[in-house]
Design an enzyme around this catalytic site. Structure first.
Site, PDB file in Angstrom:
ATOM      1  N   GLY A  30      -4.066   1.110  -5.904  1.00 36.68           N
ATOM      2  CA  GLY A  30      -4.064   1.973  -5.001  1.00 36.68           C
ATOM      3  C   GLY A  30      -4.017   3.528  -5.353  1.00 36.68           C
ATOM      4  N   TYR A  31      -4.248   4.337  -4.512  1.00 35.17           N
ATOM      5  CA  TYR A  31      -4.359   5.791  -5.019  1.00 35.17           C
ATOM      6  C   TYR A  31      -3.313   6.590  -4.179  1.00 35.17           C
ATOM      7  CZ  TYR A  31      -8.252   4.558  -7.503  1.00 35.17           C
ATOM      8  OH  TYR A  31      -9.180   3.895  -8.555  1.00 35.17           O
ATOM      9  N   LEU A  32      -2.454   7.341  -5.093  1.00 33.32           N
ATOM     10  CA  LEU A  32      -1.339   8.230  -4.482  1.00 33.32           C
ATOM     11  C   LEU A  32      -1.985   9.768  -4.108  1.00 33.32           C
ATOM     12  CD1 LEU A  32       1.571   7.173  -6.944  1.00 33.32           C
ATOM     13  CD2 LEU A  32       1.028   6.318  -5.000  1.00 33.32           C
ATOM     14  N   GLN A  83      -2.303   5.787  -0.447  1.00 32.72           N
ATOM     15  CA  GLN A  83      -3.135   6.217   0.526  1.00 32.72           C
ATOM     16  C   GLN A  83      -4.370   5.528   0.819  1.00 32.72           C
ATOM     17  OE1 GLN A  83      -4.490  10.250  -0.566  1.00 32.72           O
ATOM     18  NE2 GLN A  83      -2.259  10.993  -0.568  1.00 32.72           N
TER      19      GLN A  83
END
Length: 156
Positions: A30-32, A83
């Site tokens: 996942g991407y912050l 996100q």
């Protein structure tokens, strides 16, 4: 300064399917933060967690800093701060002294398989396995961060 030099390729599905390969590792990623100039990624495998910060790609090179973090913290970050997210199974295939990382995507990116090879320099030469086909290194739609925004299933 951390640096990653990586080239990406699509694979020949039929040859990949007939290839003898080791067990794959499930990856939740996942991407912050995702923008054109930088990404902050969290990755959880079955046994480890990682936090990775990557800069903008120029050619096949970008700044990269990766840190192992406790798996429980990686899962918490994914659950509460990510996100956008994707999942895949990663296979590590040795070929002529190099390790190819082959990602077989699932979920919204099912049907996409991308092979990556890390190099010491952009001019380093290497041979392609016969299951590798088209190079997509500079095609941004194949960046993992972009696959979370515009998944493979939406390309058609």
């Amino acid at each position: 300064m951390g640096k990653e030099i990586e080239r990406k390729f699509l694979i020949n599905q039929q040859k990949w399917d007939s290839l003898s390969k080791p067990a794959g590792k499930l990856v939740r990623q996942g991407y912050l933060l995702t923008d054109k100039n930088k990404t902050v990624r969290v990755r959880a495998t079955e046994a480890k967690g990682f936090l990775t910060i990557k800069g903008q790609t120029v050619g096949a090179t970008r700044l990269e800093y990766e840190y192992e973090i406790p798996l429980t913290e990686a899962v918490e970050l994914l659950d509460h701060f990510s996100q956008a997210e994707l999942s895949k199974t990663r296979y590590e295939i040795a070929f002529e002294g190099k390790v190819w990382e082959v990602d077989v995507f699932s979920g919204h990116n099912e049907g996409l398989i991308v092979a990556e090879i890390e190099l010491e320099s952009e001019t380093e030469t290497f041979n392609l396995p016969d299951w590798v086909s088209k190079e997509v290194t500079e095609e941004e739609k194949y960046y993992n961060s972009n696959l979370t925004i515009t998944p493979f299933k939406n390309w058609i």
